[in-house]
Design a protein around this motif. Structure first.
Motif, PDB file in Angstrom:
ATOM      1  N   ALA A  78      -1.323  -5.030   3.052  1.00  0.00           N
ATOM      2  CA  ALA A  78      -2.609  -5.134   2.366  1.00  0.00           C
ATOM      3  C   ALA A  78      -3.516  -6.148   3.054  1.00  0.00           C
ATOM      4  CB  ALA A  78      -2.400  -5.519   0.904  1.00  0.00           C
ATOM      5  N   LEU A 121       0.847  -1.198   0.000  1.00  0.00           N
ATOM      6  CA  LEU A 121       0.000   0.000   0.000  1.00  0.00           C
ATOM      7  C   LEU A 121       0.880   1.245   0.000  1.00  0.00           C
ATOM      8  CD1 LEU A 121      -2.689  -1.226   2.546  1.00  0.00           C
ATOM      9  CD2 LEU A 121      -2.610  -1.505   0.058  1.00  0.00           C
ATOM     10  N   LEU A 163      -7.608  -2.645  -4.762  1.00  0.00           N
ATOM     11  CA  LEU A 163      -7.231  -2.127  -3.447  1.00  0.00           C
ATOM     12  C   LEU A 163      -7.688  -0.682  -3.274  1.00  0.00           C
ATOM     13  CD1 LEU A 163      -3.647  -3.664  -3.226  1.00  0.00           C
ATOM     14  CD2 LEU A 163      -5.563  -4.186  -1.686  1.00  0.00           C
ATOM     15  N   ALA A 214      -1.308   2.245  -4.147  1.00  0.00           N
ATOM     16  CA  ALA A 214      -0.950   0.830  -4.050  1.00  0.00           C
ATOM     17  C   ALA A 214      -0.056   0.397  -5.208  1.00  0.00           C
ATOM     18  CB  ALA A 214      -2.214  -0.027  -4.029  1.00  0.00           C
TER      19      ALA A 214
END
Length: 290
Positions: A103, A6, A154, A137
């Motif tokens: 994540a 991330l 994400l 991300a």
């Protein structure tokens, strides 16, 4: 040892963070971290590491990156943390505790936030989840189809979590704080209708109906100019709620008849026009976690 997806793909150690190497090695690590404890085939890795046709000796190149990544992990004591890069026939597997991946922690906290009964607990978990983000991300990886899709997924979950955080603030009566959380993301993702609708309602409930209605017209014009479409259900219903307010007092708290603004609404209303660009991930994290 921990691993970051991330933000810029990185290995996090006691001695600091470091990238695993050039862009293709970062992409290799990212693909393995996205599917920990699962064999990822050479074909899948090849599709992720090369945007176009791979070179003639792509398998040799891939094996070289695997060898260097394996050595890098060994040099930093990966086995002490239960991390090992193994070969499984025509595939590679990163065996590890999933909790070492940011994540995974983010997704787990978001899932836990959805079953909380008290809005204050929901706020706490979502703030912790959003604090996992250090930037867009999978930064530093190849812009290939598989990795772009993973980054987009994400980012969608991050935006839905911001919407859920704002809704939880609203349930606590903190409508001004909800509006502040949403505004940053609504500016960065102006075509995501669920964000605009949630922001409009938060502004209205904090006594700023004029700003809320102006935001509706701003978004309506953008949708027409950029996409050639009319506002969807979420935006239209939020506008109707604002117009039904007969006096200048703040709008009442959301009822079951009014549009939801949480993750479910985000995925439904934002799916057609929502932006998945990750350019504001770090900004939203700071706003939500602040």
């Amino acid at each position: 040892m921990e691993f970051r997806l991330l933000g810029s793909v990185a290995v996090v150690t006691e001695n600091g963070d470091f990238a695993p190497g050039p862009v293709k090695r970062c992409s290799l690590l990212a693909m393995l971290l996205l599917r920990p404890n699962t064999a990822v085939s050479v074909d899948q890795l090849t599709a992720a590491l090369w945007e176009d046709e791979p070179p003639t000796h792509f398998k040799t190149v891939l094996q070289g990156h695997v060898s260097r990544l394996r050595a890098l992990l060994a040099d930093h004591g990966a086995r002490e943390y239960g991390v090992e890069l193994t070969t499984q026939g025509a595939a590679y597997e990163l065996q590890m505790p999933e909790s070492l991946v940011d994540a995974h922690r983010f997704e787990e906290l978001v899932a836990l936030s959805r079953v909380q009964r008290r809005p204050a607990d929901t706020v706490r978990m979502l703030r912790e989840a959003l604090a996992c983000w250090q930037g867009p991300a999978l930064t530093g990886t190849v812009r290939s189809g598989p990795l772009e899709a993973a980054a987009g997924g994400l980012e969608d979950l991050r935006l839905a979590s911001v919407e859920a955080l704002a809704e939880a603030y609203g349930q606590l009566g903190e409508h001004g704080r909800a509006a502040a959380v949403l505004r940053t993301e609504a500016v960065a993702h102006p075509l995501r209708e669920s964000l605009a609708a949630a922001l409009m309602l938060a502004l209205g409930r904090s006594g700023r109906q004029s700003d809320a209605i102006n935001w509706y017209h701003r978004t309506r014009r953008l949708l027409a100019d950029e996409l050639g479409v009319d506002p969807g259900d979420a935006l239209t219903e939020a506008y109707a709620v604002l117009l039904r307010a007969a006096d200048p007092a703040p709008l009442p708290a959301r009822t079951a008849a009014e549009p939801a603004t949480g993750p479910a609404a985000g995925s439904a209303a934002g799916s057609g026009t929502g932006s998945t660009a990750g350019t504001s991930a770090g900004t939203a994290t700071g706003t939500a976690a602040g």
